[in-house]
Write a protein that holds these residues in place. Sequence first.
Motif, mmCIF file in Angstrom:
data_model
loop_
_atom_site.group_PDB
_atom_site.id
_atom_site.type_symbol
_atom_site.label_atom_id
_atom_site.label_comp_id
_atom_site.label_asym_id
_atom_site.label_seq_id
_atom_site.Cartn_x
_atom_site.Cartn_y
_atom_site.Cartn_z
ATOM 1 N N GLY A 99 0.814 -1.209 0.000
ATOM 2 C CA GLY A 99 0.000 0.000 0.000
ATOM 3 C C GLY A 99 0.849 1.261 0.000
ATOM 4 N N ALA A 100 1.919 1.247 0.792
ATOM 5 C CA ALA A 100 2.812 2.408 0.831
ATOM 6 C C ALA A 100 3.486 2.617 -0.519
ATOM 7 C CB ALA A 100 3.858 2.219 1.934
ATOM 8 N N ALA A 101 3.859 1.527 -1.164
ATOM 9 C CA ALA A 101 4.495 1.632 -2.477
ATOM 10 C C ALA A 101 3.545 2.234 -3.503
ATOM 11 C CB ALA A 101 4.964 0.254 -2.942
ATOM 12 N N LEU A 102 2.278 1.839 -3.456
ATOM 13 C CA LEU A 102 1.290 2.382 -4.385
ATOM 14 C C LEU A 102 1.123 3.886 -4.171
ATOM 15 C CD1 LEU A 102 -0.861 2.064 -6.540
ATOM 16 C CD2 LEU A 102 -2.476 1.365 -4.768
ATOM 17 N N LEU A 103 1.026 4.303 -2.915
ATOM 18 C CA LEU A 103 0.900 5.733 -2.619
ATOM 19 C C LEU A 103 2.139 6.501 -3.083
ATOM 20 C CD1 LEU A 103 -0.648 5.591 0.973
ATOM 21 C CD2 LEU A 103 -1.809 6.200 -1.157
ATOM 22 N N LEU A 104 3.315 5.907 -2.889
ATOM 23 C CA LEU A 104 4.565 6.561 -3.279
ATOM 24 C C LEU A 104 4.641 6.725 -4.799
ATOM 25 C CD1 LEU A 104 7.138 7.665 -1.940
ATOM 26 C CD2 LEU A 104 8.209 5.444 -2.388
ATOM 27 N N VAL A 105 4.250 5.670 -5.517
ATOM 28 C CA VAL A 105 4.279 5.737 -6.983
ATOM 29 C C VAL A 105 3.329 6.811 -7.485
ATOM 30 C CG1 VAL A 105 3.634 4.488 -9.084
ATOM 31 C CG2 VAL A 105 5.053 3.374 -7.370
ATOM 32 N N LEU A 106 2.111 6.838 -6.948
ATOM 33 C CA LEU A 106 1.130 7.818 -7.386
ATOM 34 C C LEU A 106 1.574 9.252 -7.068
ATOM 35 C CD1 LEU A 106 -2.192 6.013 -6.384
ATOM 36 C CD2 LEU A 106 -1.207 6.248 -8.665
ATOM 37 N N HIS A 107 2.351 9.404 -5.993
ATOM 38 C CA HIS A 107 2.811 10.739 -5.615
ATOM 39 C C HIS A 107 4.005 11.182 -6.453
ATOM 40 C CE1 HIS A 107 3.671 14.218 -3.095
ATOM 41 N NE2 HIS A 107 4.917 13.785 -2.947
ATOM 42 N N LEU A 108 4.979 10.294 -6.630
ATOM 43 C CA LEU A 108 6.220 10.670 -7.312
ATOM 44 C C LEU A 108 6.127 10.545 -8.827
ATOM 45 C CD1 LEU A 108 8.851 9.027 -4.921
ATOM 46 C CD2 LEU A 108 8.082 11.410 -4.976
ATOM 47 N N ARG A 109 5.462 9.496 -9.300
ATOM 48 C CA ARG A 109 5.357 9.258 -10.743
ATOM 49 C C ARG A 109 3.904 8.966 -11.121
ATOM 50 N NH1 ARG A 109 9.372 10.404 -14.302
ATOM 51 N NH2 ARG A 109 8.587 8.708 -15.605
ATOM 52 N N PRO A 110 3.034 9.961 -11.045
ATOM 53 C CA PRO A 110 1.613 9.715 -11.329
ATOM 54 C C PRO A 110 1.371 9.199 -12.743
ATOM 55 C CG PRO A 110 2.077 12.072 -11.236
ATOM 56 C CD PRO A 110 3.291 11.372 -10.724
ATOM 57 N N GLN A 111 2.286 9.479 -13.681
ATOM 58 C CA GLN A 111 2.154 8.989 -15.050
ATOM 59 C C GLN A 111 2.886 7.673 -15.279
ATOM 60 O OE1 GLN A 111 0.072 10.561 -17.073
ATOM 61 N NE2 GLN A 111 -0.277 12.011 -15.406
ATOM 62 N N GLY A 112 3.565 7.158 -14.237
ATOM 63 C CA GLY A 112 4.276 5.890 -14.362
ATOM 64 C C GLY A 112 5.685 6.052 -14.900
ATOM 65 N N LEU A 113 6.417 4.949 -14.920
ATOM 66 C CA LEU A 113 7.796 4.964 -15.409
ATOM 67 C C LEU A 113 7.861 5.274 -16.898
ATOM 68 C CD1 LEU A 113 9.135 1.797 -13.535
ATOM 69 C CD2 LEU A 113 9.514 4.194 -12.919
ATOM 70 N N LEU A 114 6.877 4.786 -17.650
ATOM 71 C CA LEU A 114 6.815 5.034 -19.088
ATOM 72 C C LEU A 114 5.481 5.714 -19.408
ATOM 73 C CD1 LEU A 114 8.195 1.657 -20.522
ATOM 74 C CD2 LEU A 114 9.440 3.813 -20.228
ATOM 75 N N PRO A 115 5.417 7.028 -19.301
ATOM 76 C CA PRO A 115 4.150 7.721 -19.557
ATOM 77 C C PRO A 115 3.653 7.469 -20.974
ATOM 78 C CG PRO A 115 5.761 9.188 -18.536
ATOM 79 C CD PRO A 115 6.492 7.949 -18.924
ATOM 80 N N GLU A 116 2.343 7.520 -21.125
ATOM 81 C CA GLU A 116 1.757 7.308 -22.442
ATOM 82 C C GLU A 116 2.162 8.439 -23.375
ATOM 83 O OE1 GLU A 116 -2.677 6.648 -24.472
ATOM 84 O OE2 GLU A 116 -2.484 7.398 -22.420
ATOM 85 N N ARG A 117 2.502 8.063 -24.613
ATOM 86 C CA ARG A 117 2.861 9.043 -25.635
ATOM 87 C C ARG A 117 1.688 9.198 -26.594
ATOM 88 N NH1 ARG A 117 8.593 6.658 -27.553
ATOM 89 N NH2 ARG A 117 7.223 4.829 -27.730
ATOM 90 N N ILE A 118 1.148 10.387 -26.639
ATOM 91 C CA ILE A 118 0.023 10.674 -27.526
ATOM 92 C C ILE A 118 0.570 11.026 -28.903
ATOM 93 C CG2 ILE A 118 -2.022 12.076 -27.912
ATOM 94 C CD1 ILE A 118 -2.168 10.305 -25.454
ATOM 95 N N GLN A 119 0.180 10.261 -29.904
ATOM 96 C CA GLN A 119 0.633 10.517 -31.260
ATOM 97 C C GLN A 119 0.011 11.803 -31.795
ATOM 98 O OE1 GLN A 119 2.919 8.761 -32.837
ATOM 99 N NE2 GLN A 119 3.122 7.296 -31.151
ATOM 100 N N PRO A 120 0.805 12.682 -32.379
ATOM 101 C CA PRO A 120 0.229 13.918 -32.930
ATOM 102 C C PRO A 120 -0.684 13.608 -34.112
ATOM 103 C CG PRO A 120 2.534 13.676 -33.598
ATOM 104 C CD PRO A 120 2.267 12.596 -32.596
ATOM 105 N N ALA A 121 -1.688 14.436 -34.267
ATOM 106 C CA ALA A 121 -2.611 14.250 -35.369
ATOM 107 C C ALA A 121 -1.913 14.489 -36.708
ATOM 108 C CB ALA A 121 -3.801 15.202 -35.225
ATOM 109 N N ARG A 122 -2.290 13.736 -37.698
ATOM 110 C CA ARG A 122 -1.700 13.894 -39.021
ATOM 111 C C ARG A 122 -2.211 15.170 -39.672
ATOM 112 N NH1 ARG A 122 -2.273 7.774 -41.582
ATOM 113 N NH2 ARG A 122 -0.990 6.706 -40.007
ATOM 114 N N LYS A 123 -1.279 15.836 -40.355
ATOM 115 C CA LYS A 123 -1.651 17.066 -41.049
ATOM 116 C C LYS A 123 -2.329 16.713 -42.363
ATOM 117 C CE LYS A 123 2.105 19.803 -39.076
ATOM 118 N NZ LYS A 123 3.296 20.661 -39.370
ATOM 119 N N THR A 124 -3.390 17.403 -42.633
ATOM 120 C CA THR A 124 -4.129 17.146 -43.883
ATOM 121 C C THR A 124 -3.950 18.312 -44.851
ATOM 122 O OG1 THR A 124 -6.114 18.109 -42.904
ATOM 123 C CG2 THR A 124 -5.832 15.737 -42.721
#
Length: 299
Positions: free
Chosen positions: A274-299
Amino acid sequence: MLSYLLFTLTIGGIYAMLALSLNLIWGGVGMVNLGLAGFFAVGAYATAIVTGAGAPVIVGLGSALLAGVIVGLLVTYGTLRLRGDYLAIVTLGLAEVIRLIALNERWLTHGADGMSGIVAPLRSMVGSQAFNLGYLVFVSTVVILLWLLLRRLDHSPFGRAIKAVREDQELAAFAGKPVLRLKLQTFAVSAAVASLAGALYSHFQSYISPDHFQPLITIYIFLAVSAGGVGRPAGAVIGAYAVVAFLEGTRFVAELLPGVDPLQAAALREMLVGAALLLVLHLRPQGLLPERIQPARKT
């Protein structure tokens, strides 16, 4: 020591499959599934029952996948109007219902006594050590294949569509996305992956009981996905192995403390989780590998 290491890595691979399952449904379409342990149990019992009747292991694995898909579809149909916390509560209750069915329907699952003698492919021929090594290679191969498949899915039009549903369901429907179908397909695939993990666990352990499918498993997997990065298949895998390493590490730490009996050591381990979960959410709320949002394609 080698047997312990092989066991830990194999369990890490099975947890990685569960993390990939959760990451798909939570990080993909945005549905919070707290019933992961239930689908894990469905797969484990499905293959145990089928192979116990004399069917080959491959048929047992197929039956686990099918059972997971069916239960996943039923859950999705039953929770169409639910979102967020309400969906989480219902799926958590579903997992407990599945566990109680396994506990009470002795004619099917042997109840609290559990199911023993589950087929472990080639163990009697090659011996325990070689079996553990071979099974680790097999589970690791399945994890890699699933990761590649879900990574490909993540970058496909289907992956972009389900993330559109995750961000704004009404807007996605207005844009012409088949929201209901996307939810059904995603939940079915996620449930199938979790059930496959249960089937592999069943054949590895050769024994399962309702106690193996406590809700705490779901908490571990949520910690894994949160630590690795929600929405990233690679993060889910890394987080799962990290959680297993952390759990085993806390086992040794608790045993080294003076004056702590086994019951207190077990409680201390859960406190550390439980302490580890709280620590992760506090220090790295996006996780070790945050999600990368692909930019929209230009039309």
